[in-house]
Scaffold this motif. Sequence first.
Motif, PDB file in Angstrom:
ATOM      1  N   UNK A 106      79.666  44.196   4.256  1.00  0.00           N
ATOM      2  CA  UNK A 106      80.772  44.159   5.216  1.00  0.00           C
ATOM      3  C   UNK A 106      80.394  43.393   6.473  1.00  0.00           C
ATOM      4  N   UNK A 107      79.127  43.462   6.865  1.00  0.00           N
ATOM      5  CA  UNK A 107      78.695  42.717   8.039  1.00  0.00           C
ATOM      6  C   UNK A 107      78.409  41.258   7.689  1.00  0.00           C
ATOM      7  N   UNK A 108      78.044  41.017   6.434  1.00  0.00           N
ATOM      8  CA  UNK A 108      77.739  39.649   6.013  1.00  0.00           C
ATOM      9  C   UNK A 108      79.001  38.837   5.773  1.00  0.00           C
ATOM     10  N   UNK A 109      80.125  39.509   5.479  1.00  0.00           N
ATOM     11  CA  UNK A 109      81.345  38.797   5.115  1.00  0.00           C
ATOM     12  C   UNK A 109      81.828  37.881   6.228  1.00  0.00           C
ATOM     13  N   UNK A 110      81.712  38.315   7.487  1.00  0.00           N
ATOM     14  CA  UNK A 110      82.252  37.530   8.593  1.00  0.00           C
ATOM     15  C   UNK A 110      81.530  36.199   8.786  1.00  0.00           C
ATOM     16  N   UNK A 111      80.194  36.170   8.953  1.00  0.00           N
ATOM     17  CA  UNK A 111      79.561  34.860   9.141  1.00  0.00           C
ATOM     18  C   UNK A 111      79.682  33.946   7.931  1.00  0.00           C
ATOM     19  N   UNK A 112      79.711  34.523   6.724  1.00  0.00           N
ATOM     20  CA  UNK A 112      79.882  33.685   5.532  1.00  0.00           C
ATOM     21  C   UNK A 112      81.277  33.055   5.534  1.00  0.00           C
ATOM     22  N   UNK A 113      82.294  33.867   5.786  1.00  0.00           N
ATOM     23  CA  UNK A 113      83.660  33.341   5.830  1.00  0.00           C
ATOM     24  C   UNK A 113      83.811  32.321   6.941  1.00  0.00           C
ATOM     25  N   UNK A 114      83.228  32.599   8.105  1.00  0.00           N
ATOM     26  CA  UNK A 114      83.324  31.671   9.227  1.00  0.00           C
ATOM     27  C   UNK A 114      82.620  30.354   8.925  1.00  0.00           C
ATOM     28  N   UNK A 115      81.470  30.423   8.246  1.00  0.00           N
ATOM     29  CA  UNK A 115      80.744  29.198   7.888  1.00  0.00           C
ATOM     30  C   UNK A 115      81.547  28.364   6.901  1.00  0.00           C
ATOM     31  N   UNK A 117      84.879  28.431   6.471  1.00  0.00           N
ATOM     32  CA  UNK A 117      86.014  27.877   7.198  1.00  0.00           C
ATOM     33  C   UNK A 117      85.604  26.760   8.135  1.00  0.00           C
ATOM     34  N   UNK A 118      84.430  26.922   8.759  1.00  0.00           N
ATOM     35  CA  UNK A 118      83.935  25.924   9.688  1.00  0.00           C
ATOM     36  C   UNK A 118      83.430  24.665   9.012  1.00  0.00           C
ATOM     37  N   UNK A 119      83.311  24.667   7.702  1.00  0.00           N
ATOM     38  CA  UNK A 119      82.966  23.457   6.956  1.00  0.00           C
ATOM     39  C   UNK A 119      84.197  22.852   6.290  1.00  0.00           C
ATOM     40  N   UNK A 120      85.085  23.694   5.773  1.00  0.00           N
ATOM     41  CA  UNK A 120      86.232  23.203   5.015  1.00  0.00           C
ATOM     42  C   UNK A 120      87.243  22.474   5.897  1.00  0.00           C
ATOM     43  N   UNK A 121      87.597  23.050   7.041  1.00  0.00           N
ATOM     44  CA  UNK A 121      88.620  22.439   7.900  1.00  0.00           C
ATOM     45  C   UNK A 121      88.149  21.107   8.488  1.00  0.00           C
ATOM     46  N   UNK A 324      86.184  22.578  13.669  1.00  0.00           N
ATOM     47  CA  UNK A 324      85.301  23.742  13.798  1.00  0.00           C
ATOM     48  C   UNK A 324      86.017  24.892  14.505  1.00  0.00           C
ATOM     49  N   UNK A 325      86.748  24.578  15.580  1.00  0.00           N
ATOM     50  CA  UNK A 325      87.443  25.626  16.326  1.00  0.00           C
ATOM     51  C   UNK A 325      88.475  26.331  15.455  1.00  0.00           C
ATOM     52  N   UNK A 326      89.268  25.535  14.722  1.00  0.00           N
ATOM     53  CA  UNK A 326      90.299  26.125  13.858  1.00  0.00           C
ATOM     54  C   UNK A 326      89.664  26.847  12.672  1.00  0.00           C
ATOM     55  N   UNK A 327      88.653  26.233  12.060  1.00  0.00           N
ATOM     56  CA  UNK A 327      88.051  26.807  10.862  1.00  0.00           C
ATOM     57  C   UNK A 327      87.350  28.129  11.127  1.00  0.00           C
ATOM     58  N   UNK A 331      89.043  31.684  10.154  1.00  0.00           N
ATOM     59  CA  UNK A 331      88.363  32.530   9.164  1.00  0.00           C
ATOM     60  C   UNK A 331      88.103  33.919   9.730  1.00  0.00           C
ATOM     61  N   UNK A 332      87.735  33.979  11.009  1.00  0.00           N
ATOM     62  CA  UNK A 332      87.508  35.277  11.650  1.00  0.00           C
ATOM     63  C   UNK A 332      88.800  36.085  11.701  1.00  0.00           C
ATOM     64  N   UNK A 333      89.912  35.397  12.030  1.00  0.00           N
ATOM     65  CA  UNK A 333      91.199  36.096  12.065  1.00  0.00           C
ATOM     66  C   UNK A 333      91.578  36.605  10.679  1.00  0.00           C
ATOM     67  N   UNK A 334      91.330  35.808   9.653  1.00  0.00           N
ATOM     68  CA  UNK A 334      91.661  36.229   8.284  1.00  0.00           C
ATOM     69  C   UNK A 334      90.842  37.449   7.870  1.00  0.00           C
TER      70      UNK A 334
END
Length: 461
Positions: A106-115, A117-121, A324-327, A331-334
């Motif tokens: 649960x704690x790992x999900x956020x930085x993974x999702x953010x990373x 999103x921060x690469x895809x966008x 990066x800002x949007x991604x 991702x954090x909001x999602x």
Amino acid sequence: MPSTSTTRLFSRGSWAETRRVTDVLRRETVGGALLLVAATVALVWANSPWGGAYEGLRDTVVGPASLHLDLSLGTWAADGLLAVFFFVAGLELKREFVAGDLRDPRRAALPIAAAVGGMAVPALLFVLFNLGRDDGALRGWAIPAATDIAFALAVLAVISTHLPAALRTFLLTLAVVDDLLAIMVIAVFYTAELAVGPLLLALVPLALFGLLVQKRIRSWWLLLPLAAATWVLVHESGVHATVAGVLLAFTVPVVRSEAAGGPDAGPGLAEHFEHRIRPLSAGVAVPVFAFFSAGVAVGGVSGLVESVTDSVAVGITAGLVLGKAVGITGATWLVSRFTRAELDSELGWPDVLGLSLLGGIGFTVSLLITELAFGMGTETYEHAKVGILTGTLLAALLATVVLRLRNRRYKRIYADERADFDHDGIPDVYQRETVDDRAEHRPGWEGAPPPGRTAGPSAES
């Protein structure tokens, strides 16, 4: 009885993890300052009357031709020194997910999702700006996807923000996961020709290296030749040689086995290697690579305008700043939206935005991908480097504005985190958790172990 408390994004981790991350970030900040100096010297030199001497030094070829290692100094920096950088990044990533706070999914999900999103966008924005070009420009789609943690922390040091420990931990973990994803992209998408024979042979010294470190053998005269052999064979295979650094790091055990006393017997071999090699990575490998890669001759005002307005440079700049800002924020909001998690009560979405802008500071890995995508010395290569420098500068300036506006709140959080030490040397704020809070954030804490003590895996990994 199960906990009913709400999951908090960017909540405080354990004191041991906070203290470790603080030490890592302090060393990375020094490395970031050296990186800035090296990049500045390269830019000034490349645009001075002595720019030819800079190019001559960068293109000087050294190494044995019989082993296909007659490489330029710039290539040695990119292929060789950055392997050290990725070795440290691999150790840090394994440490986080095996023995750090992020072993809780649960704690790992956020930085993974953010990373992700921060690469895809950013990659998507780059593609949108360069659709229709038939000169191979789209090969640079991954350039704005990387975050440079050393550069970002150097910016933090300059603006003197008291960024809370939870956000610093998130930034570090995000950058490490980002680096791993970047090396996977390099291995998969930037391998022009694959020689299977050398790649299979590389498994032999890699396996021997792994066997020795699993037995906690630290003898450099045994490990270094095996690591070098792995690097040479991966280089010969056509896969970028920095991949060898990550593969070697993943073989190193993080914690001690039960036979050696378990996690409480002291740091594992990964922490030992990280402590010894991180200064070499941050203080030598990355700054030297930056020196040989950041020197772009812009050709005066007209040349600068031409470079900045090229669609490749525009795509990279937009990716680093806007993407990066949007991604990362998106991702954090999602994660918040679909897991019903909430931001920590002391933080707000402007803090996430400021952190996302810091994620747009791309340099080391972005320059590496630029070289792989376009080839050193080409016009597109030079324009892409200008885009990286422009995007990094804009992201740093915008992050500075946002985080400085929030700095008064950060100072209050920082003071709270550092206040009220008792006799065990741990800030009391890290011990004011209920048993349910510990159970929520750290699996296995339901039995309420002594305050401040961190749990760890019971077997060597």
